[in-house]
Design an enzyme around this catalytic site. Structure first.
Site, mmCIF file in Angstrom:
data_model
loop_
_atom_site.group_PDB
_atom_site.id
_atom_site.type_symbol
_atom_site.label_atom_id
_atom_site.label_comp_id
_atom_site.label_asym_id
_atom_site.label_seq_id
_atom_site.Cartn_x
_atom_site.Cartn_y
_atom_site.Cartn_z
ATOM 1 N N LYS A 23 -7.082 -17.620 3.497
ATOM 2 C CA LYS A 23 -6.978 -17.177 2.094
ATOM 3 C C LYS A 23 -5.582 -16.667 1.775
ATOM 4 C CE LYS A 23 -8.266 -12.965 -0.403
ATOM 5 N NZ LYS A 23 -7.232 -12.049 0.001
ATOM 6 N N ASN A 24 -5.083 -15.739 2.595
ATOM 7 C CA ASN A 24 -3.833 -15.079 2.218
ATOM 8 C C ASN A 24 -2.608 -15.980 2.372
ATOM 9 O OD1 ASN A 24 -5.165 -12.856 1.313
ATOM 10 N ND2 ASN A 24 -4.882 -11.650 3.178
ATOM 11 N N ARG A 94 -4.391 -10.042 -7.225
ATOM 12 C CA ARG A 94 -3.194 -9.531 -6.574
ATOM 13 C C ARG A 94 -2.159 -10.641 -6.306
ATOM 14 N NH1 ARG A 94 -0.482 -4.939 -5.962
ATOM 15 N NH2 ARG A 94 0.935 -5.146 -4.250
ATOM 16 N N CYS A 118 -8.169 -6.086 -5.154
ATOM 17 C CA CYS A 118 -9.127 -5.132 -4.599
ATOM 18 C C CYS A 118 -8.650 -3.693 -4.757
ATOM 19 C CB CYS A 118 -9.331 -5.415 -3.114
ATOM 20 S SG CYS A 118 -10.474 -6.751 -2.807
ATOM 21 N N ARG A 123 -1.181 0.267 -4.475
ATOM 22 C CA ARG A 123 -0.626 -1.087 -4.411
ATOM 23 C C ARG A 123 0.514 -1.332 -5.418
ATOM 24 N NH1 ARG A 123 -5.169 -5.465 -3.199
ATOM 25 N NH2 ARG A 123 -3.564 -6.240 -1.820
ATOM 26 N N PRO A 124 1.582 -0.536 -5.344
ATOM 27 C CA PRO A 124 2.713 -0.767 -6.243
ATOM 28 C C PRO A 124 3.470 -2.047 -5.851
ATOM 29 C CG PRO A 124 3.257 0.927 -4.637
ATOM 30 C CD PRO A 124 1.824 0.556 -4.389
ATOM 31 N N ILE A 125 4.387 -2.504 -6.735
ATOM 32 C CA ILE A 125 5.210 -3.677 -6.386
ATOM 33 C C ILE A 125 6.697 -3.320 -6.446
ATOM 34 C CG2 ILE A 125 3.518 -5.478 -6.955
ATOM 35 C CD1 ILE A 125 5.124 -5.885 -9.610
ATOM 36 N N ASP A 126 6.993 -2.039 -6.164
ATOM 37 C CA ASP A 126 8.387 -1.601 -6.247
ATOM 38 C C ASP A 126 9.310 -2.366 -5.291
ATOM 39 O OD1 ASP A 126 6.692 0.026 -4.434
ATOM 40 O OD2 ASP A 126 8.615 0.801 -3.767
ATOM 41 N N GLN A 127 8.811 -2.731 -4.115
ATOM 42 C CA GLN A 127 9.665 -3.451 -3.152
ATOM 43 C C GLN A 127 9.947 -4.886 -3.629
ATOM 44 O OE1 GLN A 127 11.122 -1.835 -0.409
ATOM 45 N NE2 GLN A 127 10.247 -0.167 -1.613
ATOM 46 N N ASP A 312 -7.294 -5.506 7.248
ATOM 47 C CA ASP A 312 -8.380 -6.291 6.635
ATOM 48 C C ASP A 312 -9.622 -6.359 7.524
ATOM 49 O OD1 ASP A 312 -6.688 -6.701 4.542
ATOM 50 O OD2 ASP A 312 -6.203 -8.779 5.048
ATOM 51 N N ILE A 334 -2.401 1.496 6.586
ATOM 52 C CA ILE A 334 -1.752 0.592 5.617
ATOM 53 C C ILE A 334 -2.097 0.986 4.179
ATOM 54 C CG2 ILE A 334 -1.400 -1.824 4.928
ATOM 55 C CD1 ILE A 334 -0.510 -1.234 7.841
ATOM 56 N N ARG A 404 -14.512 -14.034 -3.245
ATOM 57 C CA ARG A 404 -13.063 -14.180 -3.406
ATOM 58 C C ARG A 404 -12.413 -14.686 -2.133
ATOM 59 N NH1 ARG A 404 -10.251 -9.139 -4.314
ATOM 60 N NH2 ARG A 404 -8.640 -10.627 -3.751
HETATM 61 C C1 EPZ Z 1 -1.613 -8.419 1.586
HETATM 62 O O1 EPZ Z 1 -1.608 -7.525 0.486
HETATM 63 C C2 EPZ Z 1 -2.981 -9.039 1.614
HETATM 64 N N1 EPZ Z 1 -3.221 -9.721 0.345
HETATM 65 C C3 EPZ Z 1 -4.026 -7.971 1.877
HETATM 66 O O2 EPZ Z 1 -5.266 -8.605 2.034
HETATM 67 C C4 EPZ Z 1 -3.688 -7.227 3.167
HETATM 68 O O3 EPZ Z 1 -4.599 -6.166 3.327
HETATM 69 C C5 EPZ Z 1 -2.272 -6.695 3.116
HETATM 70 O O4 EPZ Z 1 -1.343 -7.756 2.818
HETATM 71 C C6 EPZ Z 1 -1.825 -6.032 4.413
HETATM 72 O O5 EPZ Z 1 -1.908 -6.946 5.474
HETATM 73 C C7 EPZ Z 1 -2.727 -10.924 0.140
HETATM 74 O O6 EPZ Z 1 -2.063 -11.501 0.986
HETATM 75 C C8 EPZ Z 1 -3.023 -11.550 -1.168
HETATM 76 P P1 EPZ Z 1 1.413 -5.167 1.425
HETATM 77 P P2 EPZ Z 1 -0.238 -6.941 -0.079
HETATM 78 O O7 EPZ Z 1 2.419 -5.428 0.380
HETATM 79 O O8 EPZ Z 1 0.803 -7.975 0.035
HETATM 80 C C9 EPZ Z 1 2.538 -0.717 0.062
HETATM 81 C C10 EPZ Z 1 -7.550 -8.927 1.755
HETATM 82 O O9 EPZ Z 1 -8.564 -8.206 1.942
HETATM 83 N N2 EPZ Z 1 3.504 -1.367 -0.860
HETATM 84 O O10 EPZ Z 1 1.699 -5.572 2.822
HETATM 85 O O11 EPZ Z 1 -0.538 -6.339 -1.379
HETATM 86 C C11 EPZ Z 1 1.088 -1.013 -0.325
HETATM 87 O O12 EPZ Z 1 0.640 -0.148 -1.329
HETATM 88 C C12 EPZ Z 1 -6.329 -8.336 1.098
HETATM 89 O O13 EPZ Z 1 -7.495 -10.116 2.060
HETATM 90 C C13 EPZ Z 1 4.387 -0.571 -1.565
HETATM 91 O O14 EPZ Z 1 4.375 0.658 -1.468
HETATM 92 O O15 EPZ Z 1 0.016 -5.785 0.987
HETATM 93 C C14 EPZ Z 1 0.397 -0.850 0.998
HETATM 94 O O16 EPZ Z 1 0.140 0.510 1.226
HETATM 95 C C15 EPZ Z 1 -6.512 -6.952 0.653
HETATM 96 N N3 EPZ Z 1 5.292 -1.179 -2.396
HETATM 97 C C16 EPZ Z 1 1.430 -1.343 2.025
HETATM 98 O O17 EPZ Z 1 2.679 -1.290 1.346
HETATM 99 C C17 EPZ Z 1 5.355 -2.537 -2.527
HETATM 100 O O18 EPZ Z 1 6.198 -3.025 -3.298
HETATM 101 C C18 EPZ Z 1 1.222 -2.768 2.519
HETATM 102 O O19 EPZ Z 1 1.042 -3.635 1.396
HETATM 103 C C19 EPZ Z 1 4.466 -3.337 -1.801
HETATM 104 C C20 EPZ Z 1 3.540 -2.729 -0.964
#
Ligand code: EPZ
Length: 425
Positions: A23-24, A94, A118, A123-127, A312, A334, A404
């Site tokens: 999926k991811n 997402r 979810c 889940r911010p997107i600042d990075q 996950d 995480i 999903r």
């Molecule tokens: C991906 O989410 C996956 N989703 C998630 O799977 C998975 O749990 C996660 O990676 C961690 O492995 C998809 O691939 C679509 P991150 P993502 O950016 O990319 C923080 C599932 O169940 N963060 O690695 O959103 C964030 O809040 C889903 O299949 C920031 O602070 O995860 C989190 O605490 C759920 N700023 C941590 O980093 C940012 O700009 C890791 O998030 C981005 C993230």
């Protein structure tokens, strides 16, 4: 009409199950196909709601997207006529955030509904935004409309050091940088299998991305990419879910279409709990066999970025450990709010206490069937594992979350001797 699962628990899972495409990886590769500027054929895609939703999103943007075989999607982005991705379907998922990198890289502009998904934390997107800005994009957040707007005449390669390791930001920046001018170096990146899969797909389209799977990714921007045919890797999290369910039902299951190295953290924890996990190769493909004959022992675990134990699978693993001998300590590193499944497990007789990011799971002899509800995708998976191993009948509501991310879930479990029936009311 709302759908639910009825699960008759207590049946030992036995037999063989085949894992679907990841999926991811799929949800990143589908938007990434826009960058080809030509037709791409994607194989081994899972039939899940998130893939269907992305197909609809691309079609709404003007792309031609068709299933040519069961698991095979042809994407022709040449007719995309708008960079306005502010409609409802985008905000609902997402992974639509990948349109930021894909469309900015392709067309130099995009307007995007801020991504949902979810509810497991902020889940911010600042990075993602920091990275796009480093490549020279102007990025505006319009909070009143819940929209992000990005624009750049031509993105320029840059060095970007991520403050935290983020799967989404790593992938989004790879997408944006592969057509930027010059070299981009991404540091402190995510190493998850799907990050590598997206890089492989982009390279197949003519991109130059090196180092995916390590801490540093180097990208040399190309003026043009091209179409290709690409098969998505097997799903690491679906594999883990079946491994855990096999152990939780004290079963004996062979899991095919897997990449065993992706599963090492999970195999190690299952073995620590007393399960037998064997890696094999039948001459055509790799498989894993999980066998469990006794009550599991408690284990402690901390979720980590890859190659650590995946967040996950924290929720399904907790469901398994609810019946272990002894007390397991689970630390979620995480996401800050990924224990929503706990109160549902308690309804089944589990003894779990939570303090901030740590859950203490005191093993009970057995879980009992109950009426429960999924709060997110992997919480749903956890409740299904719990229901399969419990005494009696469990009803799991809100299974749209599960749809999903899991292909043919009830068919796969039922073929292993489980009993899961889908109903609606
Ligand atoms: C991906 O989410 C996956 N989703 C998630 O799977 C998975 O749990 C996660 O990676 C961690 O492995 C998809 O691939 C679509 P991150 P993502 O950016 O990319 C923080 C599932 O169940 N963060 O690695 O959103 C964030 O809040 C889903 O299949 C920031 O602070 O995860 C989190 O605490 C759920 N700023 C941590 O980093 C940012 O700009 C890791 O998030 C981005 C993230």
């Amino acid at each position: 009409m709302k759908q639910f699962y009825t699960i008759q628990g207590g049946r030992r899972l036995e037999g063989t199950v085949t894992i679907s495409g990841a999926k991811n990886a799929a949800v990143a590769i589908i938007p990434a196909a826009i960058l080809a500027g030509e037709c791409c054929i994607l194989e081994n895609l899972p039939h899940i709601a998130d893939v269907q939703r992305l197909k609809t999103i691309l079609e709404k943007l003007g792309a031609k997207v068709d299933y040519t075989r069961g698991d095979c999607l042809t994407i022709d982005p040449t007719a995309i006529k708008t960079t306005d991705a502010t409609f409802d379907e985008v905000g609902d998922m997402r992974a639509s955030s990948y349109l930021l990198g894909a469309m900015l890289g392709s067309y130099g502009e995009v307007e995007l509904a801020l991504p949902g998904g979810c509810v497991i934390g902020q889940r911010p997107i600042d990075q993602h935004i920091k990275g796009m800005r480093a490549l020279g994009a102007k990025v505006y957040m319009d909070e009143s409309r819940n929209v992000v707007r990005a624009q750049a005449t031509r993105l320029k390669g840059a060095e970007i050091f991520f403050d935290i390791v983020s799967v989404g930001a790593t992938i989004n920046l790879m997408l944006a940088a592969c057509k930027a001018e010059g070299q981009t170096v991404l540091q402190n990146v995510a190493k998850e299998p799907h990050v590598v899969d997206v890089a492989n797909f982009l390279n197949m389209m003519g991109a130059s991305i090196k180092g995916a799977g390590t801490d540093v990714i180097r990208i040399i921007g190309r003026n043009k990419l091209h179409g290709c045919t690409y098969a998505v890797i097997p799903d690491q999290i679906e594999t883990g879910t079946y491994m855990i369910a096999a152990a939780a039902t004290r079963g004996d299951v062979i899991i095919k279409n897997v990449i065993p190295t992706h599963m090492e953290a999970v195999s190690a924890k299952l073995m620590e709990s007393g399960a037998r996990v064997i890696e094999g190769d039948d001459g055509r493909e790799f498989y894993l066999r999980v066998t469990m004959n006794e009550r599991p022992r408690s284990v402690n675990l901390k979720t980590m970025v890859y190659p650590g134990f995946p967040t996950d699978l924290q929720q399904p693993m907790m469901a398994y450990l609810c019946c272990a001998q002894g007390t397991s300590i689970i630390q979620e590193n995480i996401f800050e709010n990924r224990f929503n499944h706990v109160k549902e497990l308690r309804r089944m007789g589990a003894s779990v206490s939570v303090s901030k990011r740590i859950a203490k799971v005191k093993g009970v002899e057995a879980l009992r069937g109950a009426e429960i509800a999924a709060t997110d995708l992997r919480a749903g998976a956890a409740l299904i594992v719990a229901g399969l191993s419990a005494h009696g009948t469990t009803t799991v509501r809100n299974i749209e979350y599960v749809d999903r991310g899991y292909e043919h879930l009830e068919h796969k479990f039922n073929a292993l001797g489980g009993y899961i029936e889908r109903g609606s009311k």
